[in-house]
Design an enzyme around this catalytic site. Sequence first.
Site, short mmCIF file in Angstrom:
data_model
loop_
_atom_site.label_atom_id
_atom_site.label_comp_id
_atom_site.label_asym_id
_atom_site.label_seq_id
_atom_site.Cartn_x
_atom_site.Cartn_y
_atom_site.Cartn_z
N ASP A 1 -1.29 -6.10 -2.64
CA ASP A 1 -0.54 -5.38 -3.67
C ASP A 1 0.43 -6.36 -4.34
O ASP A 1 0.90 -7.31 -3.71
CB ASP A 1 0.30 -4.26 -3.04
CG ASP A 1 -0.46 -2.94 -2.99
OD1 ASP A 1 -1.69 -2.96 -3.19
OD2 ASP A 1 0.20 -1.91 -2.74
N ASP B 1 3.35 -5.17 -5.67
CA ASP B 1 4.71 -4.64 -5.53
C ASP B 1 5.26 -4.91 -4.13
O ASP B 1 5.73 -4.01 -3.43
CB ASP B 1 4.73 -3.12 -5.83
CG ASP B 1 3.86 -2.33 -4.89
OD1 ASP B 1 2.87 -2.89 -4.35
OD2 ASP B 1 4.17 -1.14 -4.65
N GLU C 1 -7.94 3.25 -0.18
CA GLU C 1 -7.47 3.05 1.19
C GLU C 1 -8.28 3.89 2.18
O GLU C 1 -8.57 3.46 3.30
CB GLU C 1 -5.98 3.39 1.31
CG GLU C 1 -5.38 3.02 2.64
CD GLU C 1 -3.85 3.03 2.59
OE1 GLU C 1 -3.27 1.94 2.45
OE2 GLU C 1 -3.26 4.12 2.68
N PHE D 1 -3.13 -7.64 -8.52
CA PHE D 1 -3.22 -7.01 -9.84
C PHE D 1 -1.84 -6.62 -10.35
O PHE D 1 -1.03 -6.07 -9.60
CB PHE D 1 -4.07 -5.72 -9.75
CG PHE D 1 -5.53 -6.01 -9.52
CD1 PHE D 1 -5.99 -6.48 -8.30
CD2 PHE D 1 -6.45 -5.81 -10.55
CE1 PHE D 1 -7.33 -6.76 -8.10
CE2 PHE D 1 -7.80 -6.08 -10.35
CZ PHE D 1 -8.24 -6.56 -9.13
N ALA D 2 -1.60 -6.89 -11.63
CA ALA D 2 -0.35 -6.44 -12.26
C ALA D 2 -0.74 -5.81 -13.60
O ALA D 2 -0.82 -6.48 -14.62
CB ALA D 2 0.60 -7.60 -12.46
N1 UDP Z 1 -1.45 -1.28 -9.80
C1 UDP Z 1 -1.12 -1.81 -11.05
N2 UDP Z 1 -0.73 -0.97 -12.05
C2 UDP Z 1 -0.60 0.38 -11.85
C3 UDP Z 1 -0.90 0.90 -10.58
C4 UDP Z 1 -1.32 0.04 -9.58
O1 UDP Z 1 -1.23 -3.02 -11.26
O2 UDP Z 1 -0.20 1.07 -12.81
C5 UDP Z 1 -1.93 -2.19 -8.75
C6 UDP Z 1 -0.80 -3.04 -8.20
O3 UDP Z 1 -1.33 -4.28 -7.76
C7 UDP Z 1 -0.34 -2.23 -7.02
C8 UDP Z 1 -1.66 -1.70 -6.49
O4 UDP Z 1 -2.44 -1.45 -7.67
O5 UDP Z 1 0.37 -3.03 -6.08
C9 UDP Z 1 -1.56 -0.43 -5.64
O6 UDP Z 1 -0.78 0.54 -6.26
P1 UDP Z 1 0.65 0.95 -5.65
O7 UDP Z 1 1.36 -0.28 -5.19
O8 UDP Z 1 1.37 1.81 -6.66
O9 UDP Z 1 0.22 1.82 -4.40
P2 UDP Z 1 1.15 2.10 -3.11
O10 UDP Z 1 1.43 0.78 -2.44
O11 UDP Z 1 2.41 2.74 -3.61
O12 UDP Z 1 0.31 3.00 -2.28
MN MN Z 2 1.99 -1.07 -3.31
#
Ligand code: UDP
Ligand code: MN
Length: 408
Positions: free
Chosen positions: A267, A269, A359, A177-178
């Site tokens: 994810d 990111d 999670e 998801f992005a």
């Molecule tokens: N995500 C997104 N937009 C947002 C927040 C989250 O697309 O504004 C999606 C994205 O794929 C991200 C995933 O949800 O990788 C999980 O969120 P994030 O990576 O911020 O969580 P973390 O890895 O920091 O716990």
């Molecule tokens: Mn993430």
Amino acid sequence: MDIKKVHIVIPIVMAGIIGYFGTEIMDIKKVHILIPIVMAGIIGYLGTKIMDIKEVHILIPIVMAGIIGYLGQVDLDETSLVISRIPHISRPSSQPVRQVDLDETSLVISRQTDLNEAFSVLPRMSYPQPFVDKPQRTDVLLMSPWLAPIMWEGTFNRDILNAQYRQKKFVVGVATFAVKKYVRFIEGFLGSANKFFLSGHRVNFYLFTDHPEKVPSMKLAPEKSLFIIPVQNYSRWQDISMNRMDIISNRIRTHWHYEVDYLYSMDIDVQMFEHIGVEIIDTLVGTISSWQYTKPRDSNSYERRPESRAAIPSGEGDFYYAASFYGGSVSEVYKLTTACFKGVTEDRANGIEAKWHEESHLNKYLLYHKPTRLLSPEYYWDEELPRPQIIRVKRLSSVRKDLEEVRS
Ligand code: UDP
Ligand code: MN
């Protein structure tokens, strides 16, 4: 010849004809059912004309038993069982950005060809012989207490795995998801995944985004395809993250069930730096979090409040799994995402949100539905952490981000 012989010859000749020609117009299973029935009919009808009814009644079961015994065996060999187990795959997605060759005929035919090749000899490979008294590694856990293997660098031979996997012609889907500002991670994710994720094998990337126009055009390897699927956004980042479970579950039901064999959620990111290959393929796969892989169960981040559906009672817990990377067979991922989102929905109704959102629900699910394979923290190594000796490679890492800024 005398009439008695004629009456014996007729059923045998008929069985021969059905057996020979039948396979051309129906499948082998039907032929094998038809033969004993027709023979029994003929013997029953003709037999009474040359012998007494008692003999006919003895003859029919004997002949039928013989035929079923002979043909039944043929029908139950490995090949026919495997054919009958060939799963799903019946129609392509209705909204792919780039249509891939996923129609029913081509996949089923390519799989059946494989079965014919099942006993052909694979190319010879030379590799060090395994020995039962020489473990590949002694510094890490290689097997969970429920016998799920844990993937670590140095414990498997990728060439062997690839050669075995190639025979199966699987298609793997990746859901990512992005949404909102996370579109900035698309290029790094796809660029590195194109190179390192199941390199040389078929992968469909399914990218959900609220900004399809911002997806950079990228040239992917021929065996990789990208599908862009529009989604709505939510104001809270927690909701974007949690709703992934619902979107994945729905998409499996409507599309992926027919399109892919295995599905992984990742994810966006993150970036890959080393191969993530077919060693990740199994029925239900979880990744051990790089933050908590040595913590005792009672001090890690499980949701412990009994009011939440994600609650894990104290004294319970195996590993702490990262929601950033999990997967498995399409049907297992369907069960997982459906169950986790049900937990999220019930929590919402009860005015509670689990500590680490989806999670926490994932951890609850995987505690009671043990993964069949585990990925070591190599598969999701947090960039912020110093790397200990046991982590010999960093296959995938989160991209450093300014949390406040990117989630606003
Ligand atoms: N995500 C997104 N937009 C947002 C927040 C989250 O697309 O504004 C999606 C994205 O794929 C991200 C995933 O949800 O990788 C999980 O969120 P994030 O990576 O911020 O969580 P973390 O890895 O920091 O716990
Ligand atoms: Mn993430």
